[in-house]
Design a protein around this motif. Structure first.
Motif, PDB file in Angstrom:
ATOM      1  N   SER A 205       0.825  -1.212   0.000  1.00  0.00           N
ATOM      2  CA  SER A 205       0.000   0.000   0.000  1.00  0.00           C
ATOM      3  C   SER A 205       0.859   1.263   0.000  1.00  0.00           C
ATOM      4  CB  SER A 205      -0.915   0.020   1.235  1.00  0.00           C
ATOM      5  OG  SER A 205      -0.183   0.319   2.420  1.00  0.00           O
ATOM      6  N   LEU A 206       2.165   1.092   0.224  1.00  0.00           N
ATOM      7  CA  LEU A 206       3.075   2.230   0.280  1.00  0.00           C
ATOM      8  C   LEU A 206       3.682   2.530  -1.090  1.00  0.00           C
ATOM      9  CD1 LEU A 206       5.035   1.241   3.516  1.00  0.00           C
ATOM     10  CD2 LEU A 206       3.432   3.149   3.317  1.00  0.00           C
ATOM     11  N   SER A 207       3.957   3.788  -1.345  1.00  0.00           N
ATOM     12  CA  SER A 207       4.691   4.152  -2.556  1.00  0.00           C
ATOM     13  C   SER A 207       6.148   3.717  -2.401  1.00  0.00           C
ATOM     14  CB  SER A 207       4.630   5.661  -2.776  1.00  0.00           C
ATOM     15  OG  SER A 207       5.393   6.326  -1.776  1.00  0.00           O
ATOM     16  N   VAL A 208       6.889   3.698  -3.486  1.00  0.00           N
ATOM     17  CA  VAL A 208       8.302   3.343  -3.434  1.00  0.00           C
ATOM     18  C   VAL A 208       9.059   4.283  -2.499  1.00  0.00           C
ATOM     19  CG1 VAL A 208      10.429   3.164  -4.780  1.00  0.00           C
ATOM     20  CG2 VAL A 208       8.288   2.283  -5.727  1.00  0.00           C
ATOM     21  N   ASP A 209       8.753   5.566  -2.564  1.00  0.00           N
ATOM     22  CA  ASP A 209       9.424   6.539  -1.698  1.00  0.00           C
ATOM     23  C   ASP A 209       9.115   6.283  -0.228  1.00  0.00           C
ATOM     24  OD1 ASP A 209      10.605   7.803  -3.836  1.00  0.00           O
ATOM     25  OD2 ASP A 209       9.107   9.418  -3.956  1.00  0.00           O
ATOM     26  N   ASP A 210       7.856   5.956   0.060  1.00  0.00           N
ATOM     27  CA  ASP A 210       7.481   5.692   1.444  1.00  0.00           C
ATOM     28  C   ASP A 210       8.074   4.374   1.947  1.00  0.00           C
ATOM     29  OD1 ASP A 210       6.155   8.048   1.738  1.00  0.00           O
ATOM     30  OD2 ASP A 210       4.143   7.224   1.434  1.00  0.00           O
ATOM     31  N   GLN A 211       8.190   3.391   1.068  1.00  0.00           N
ATOM     32  CA  GLN A 211       8.853   2.144   1.456  1.00  0.00           C
ATOM     33  C   GLN A 211      10.288   2.408   1.902  1.00  0.00           C
ATOM     34  OE1 GLN A 211       8.458  -0.468  -1.927  1.00  0.00           O
ATOM     35  NE2 GLN A 211       6.323  -1.003  -1.457  1.00  0.00           N
ATOM     36  N   LYS A 212      10.959   3.300   1.175  1.00  0.00           N
ATOM     37  CA  LYS A 212      12.334   3.670   1.539  1.00  0.00           C
ATOM     38  C   LYS A 212      12.363   4.343   2.908  1.00  0.00           C
ATOM     39  CE  LYS A 212      16.352   6.304  -0.039  1.00  0.00           C
ATOM     40  NZ  LYS A 212      16.881   7.259  -1.043  1.00  0.00           N
ATOM     41  N   ILE A 213      11.399   5.214   3.155  1.00  0.00           N
ATOM     42  CA  ILE A 213      11.317   5.886   4.457  1.00  0.00           C
ATOM     43  C   ILE A 213      11.102   4.877   5.571  1.00  0.00           C
ATOM     44  CG2 ILE A 213       9.848   7.414   5.856  1.00  0.00           C
ATOM     45  CD1 ILE A 213       9.445   9.124   3.324  1.00  0.00           C
ATOM     46  N   PHE A 214      10.228   3.901   5.360  1.00  0.00           N
ATOM     47  CA  PHE A 214       9.957   2.876   6.376  1.00  0.00           C
ATOM     48  C   PHE A 214      11.217   2.057   6.663  1.00  0.00           C
ATOM     49  CE2 PHE A 214       5.657   4.044   6.364  1.00  0.00           C
ATOM     50  CZ  PHE A 214       4.928   3.268   7.240  1.00  0.00           C
ATOM     51  N   ARG A 215      11.930   1.662   5.623  1.00  0.00           N
ATOM     52  CA  ARG A 215      13.146   0.862   5.812  1.00  0.00           C
ATOM     53  C   ARG A 215      14.204   1.647   6.592  1.00  0.00           C
ATOM     54  NH1 ARG A 215      13.484  -4.018   3.621  1.00  0.00           N
ATOM     55  NH2 ARG A 215      12.325  -4.545   1.721  1.00  0.00           N
ATOM     56  N   GLU A 216      14.395   2.891   6.210  1.00  0.00           N
ATOM     57  CA  GLU A 216      15.412   3.711   6.877  1.00  0.00           C
ATOM     58  C   GLU A 216      15.038   3.984   8.332  1.00  0.00           C
ATOM     59  OE1 GLU A 216      15.722   7.108   4.339  1.00  0.00           O
ATOM     60  OE2 GLU A 216      17.036   6.084   2.888  1.00  0.00           O
ATOM     61  N   ALA A 217      13.752   4.225   8.591  1.00  0.00           N
ATOM     62  CA  ALA A 217      13.293   4.465   9.962  1.00  0.00           C
ATOM     63  C   ALA A 217      13.439   3.204  10.806  1.00  0.00           C
ATOM     64  CB  ALA A 217      11.843   4.938   9.956  1.00  0.00           C
ATOM     65  N   ALA A 218      13.181   2.042  10.209  1.00  0.00           N
ATOM     66  CA  ALA A 218      13.329   0.774  10.929  1.00  0.00           C
ATOM     67  C   ALA A 218      14.784   0.547  11.310  1.00  0.00           C
ATOM     68  CB  ALA A 218      12.812  -0.377  10.073  1.00  0.00           C
ATOM     69  N   LEU A 219      15.693   0.829  10.396  1.00  0.00           N
ATOM     70  CA  LEU A 219      17.119   0.651  10.665  1.00  0.00           C
ATOM     71  C   LEU A 219      17.568   1.585  11.798  1.00  0.00           C
ATOM     72  CD1 LEU A 219      19.727  -0.773   9.910  1.00  0.00           C
ATOM     73  CD2 LEU A 219      20.147   1.011   8.204  1.00  0.00           C
ATOM     74  N   ARG A 220      17.113   2.836  11.762  1.00  0.00           N
ATOM     75  CA  ARG A 220      17.468   3.772  12.837  1.00  0.00           C
ATOM     76  C   ARG A 220      16.910   3.287  14.180  1.00  0.00           C
ATOM     77  NH1 ARG A 220      15.830   7.937   9.013  1.00  0.00           N
ATOM     78  NH2 ARG A 220      17.674   8.843   8.010  1.00  0.00           N
ATOM     79  N   SER A 221      15.699   2.742  14.149  1.00  0.00           N
ATOM     80  CA  SER A 221      15.088   2.262  15.392  1.00  0.00           C
ATOM     81  C   SER A 221      15.862   1.078  15.955  1.00  0.00           C
ATOM     82  CB  SER A 221      13.621   1.872  15.159  1.00  0.00           C
ATOM     83  OG  SER A 221      13.492   0.630  14.492  1.00  0.00           O
ATOM     84  N   SER A 222      16.490   0.290  15.080  1.00  0.00           N
ATOM     85  CA  SER A 222      17.301  -0.845  15.524  1.00  0.00           C
ATOM     86  C   SER A 222      18.506  -0.364  16.327  1.00  0.00           C
ATOM     87  CB  SER A 222      17.763  -1.655  14.311  1.00  0.00           C
ATOM     88  OG  SER A 222      18.665  -2.673  14.699  1.00  0.00           O
ATOM     89  N   ARG A 223      19.171   0.677  15.843  1.00  0.00           N
ATOM     90  CA  ARG A 223      20.326   1.234  16.555  1.00  0.00           C
ATOM     91  C   ARG A 223      19.882   1.872  17.873  1.00  0.00           C
ATOM     92  NH1 ARG A 223      21.546  -1.602  13.108  1.00  0.00           N
ATOM     93  NH2 ARG A 223      23.069  -1.300  11.423  1.00  0.00           N
ATOM     94  N   PHE A 224      18.739   2.555  17.830  1.00  0.00           N
ATOM     95  CA  PHE A 224      18.166   3.171  19.034  1.00  0.00           C
ATOM     96  C   PHE A 224      17.867   2.087  20.078  1.00  0.00           C
ATOM     97  CE2 PHE A 224      14.287   4.187  21.391  1.00  0.00           C
ATOM     98  CZ  PHE A 224      14.566   5.432  21.926  1.00  0.00           C
TER      99      PHE A 224
END
Length: 331
Positions: free
Chosen positions: A252-271
């Motif tokens: 349901s996400l656009s390609v741009d939003d998919q990228k945002i979700f992936r990057e936010a997930a990676l940052r949350s992993s470090r957090f």
């Protein structure tokens, strides 16, 4: 009111259509995504999901929000995994042992004594192997976003100190609802009892089970330590947590939003890792201050040797055997 002529109406229509197309192209339709976690509100994984949600909200200008349902509000892990697969839940933080019932590669990460240390595990998961594993979820109805730490799991019980493998004989030990975890405990001479996470405290209090196996924070934050006074640092698994999104929500996400979700997930992993280290230290100190007997110096070799049959079974799957070998070779 002014009357628009045909040309003006035409121009207005073109503008409206253009705006609608722009909205569709950027995935701008606002949406709230539901995220499930069985842990309590202040647990590192729950904090990490909220951190991820804040990142996504900021980067999408508030179009997308994440609402986190903690403390098993949406069910036990086995149930939420099934709901996520069906698309009823959007995001889910779960242990790899449970989702291994659906995604075969996850069972490899849950193998006993596979990782030599937390640092070894992180190096594997942060590298090409971790990326490949996260990329293997789609055929099973999920998209893998990131790994979270879960420390080392050890065995605790309320009957006696476990100083050797012989001390485990006959003890009823709770395990996750996973065939692999049951095989592991059975191989150690104990009796595996599969129970949902939320039922372990009652099981210990009523003596339905003698003990369980988990990390320091889970041992303490659930009050298990009040009924299981013996904690042995078997550190038999260092299986991580994994954050997944349902394939339905992902598409349901656009390609741009998919990228945002992936990057936010990676940052949350470090957090999450930072929060986890603090809670792990606090939990161990709290347990020891409460008088818990901690057995630290044990000979791990008999425990590892007892896993021969577990590894022999895994080796029947060429893909699993190859992945195990690759993980062991990571320095």
């Amino acid at each position: 009111m002014p009357v628009l002529d045909r040309a003006e109406l035409s121009r207005t229509g073109v503008i409206v259509v253009a705006l609608l197309l722009a909205i569709c192209a950027t995935g701008a339709a606002a949406r709230e995504f539901r995220a499930a976690d069985t842990q309590t509100e202040d647990y590192p994984t729950v904090q990490a999901l909220r951190y991820m949600g804040a990142q996504i909200s900021e980067r999408t200008g508030g179009r997308h929000e994440i609402k986190v349902f903690h403390s098993r509000q949406l069910g036990e892990e086995k149930e939420t995994i099934e709901q996520t697969r069906a698309g009823a839940i959007d995001l889910n933080r779960t242990n790899v042992a449970l989702i291994g019932n659906f995604v075969p590669a996850m069972n490899v990460l849950a193998m006993p004594f596979l990782f030599r240390s937390i640092e070894h595990m992180q190096k594997v998961l942060d590298g090409p192997i971790g990326d490949e594993i996260l990329g293997s979820f789609e055929p099973y109805g999920f998209v893998g976003l990131a790994f979270y730490d879960s420390g080392a799991r050890s065995i605790y019980n309320g009957v006696r100190p476990v100083k050797s493998i012989a001390d485990l004989k006959g003890l009823r030990i709770r395990v996750q609802q996973s065939e692999l975890m049951s095989e592991m405990i059975r191989s150690l001479g104990a009796v595996p009892v599969e129970l949902p996470y939320g039922q372990v405290l009652t099981g210990l209090a009523t003596h339905l089970i003698d003990g369980a196996e988990n990390n320091w924070p889970s041992f303490v934050t659930t009050d298990h330590y009040k009924y299981a006074g013996h904690y042995t640092l078997t550190e038999h698994t260092m299986s991580p947590e994994v954050l997944v999104i349902s394939l339905k929500a992902w598409r349901s996400l656009s390609v741009d939003d998919q990228k945002i979700f992936r990057e936010a997930a990676l940052r949350s992993s470090r957090f999450m890792r930072e929060k986890w280290r603090d809670l792990e230290d606090q939990s161990q100190r709290k347990a020891e201050a409460a008088g818990i007997t901690v057995v630290k110096d044990i000979d791990h070799k008999p425990f590892e040797d007892a896993m021969a049959a577990v590894y022999a079974k895994a080796a029947r799957d060429p893909a699993a055997a190859a992945l195990i070998e690759r993980i062991r070779k990571v320095e």
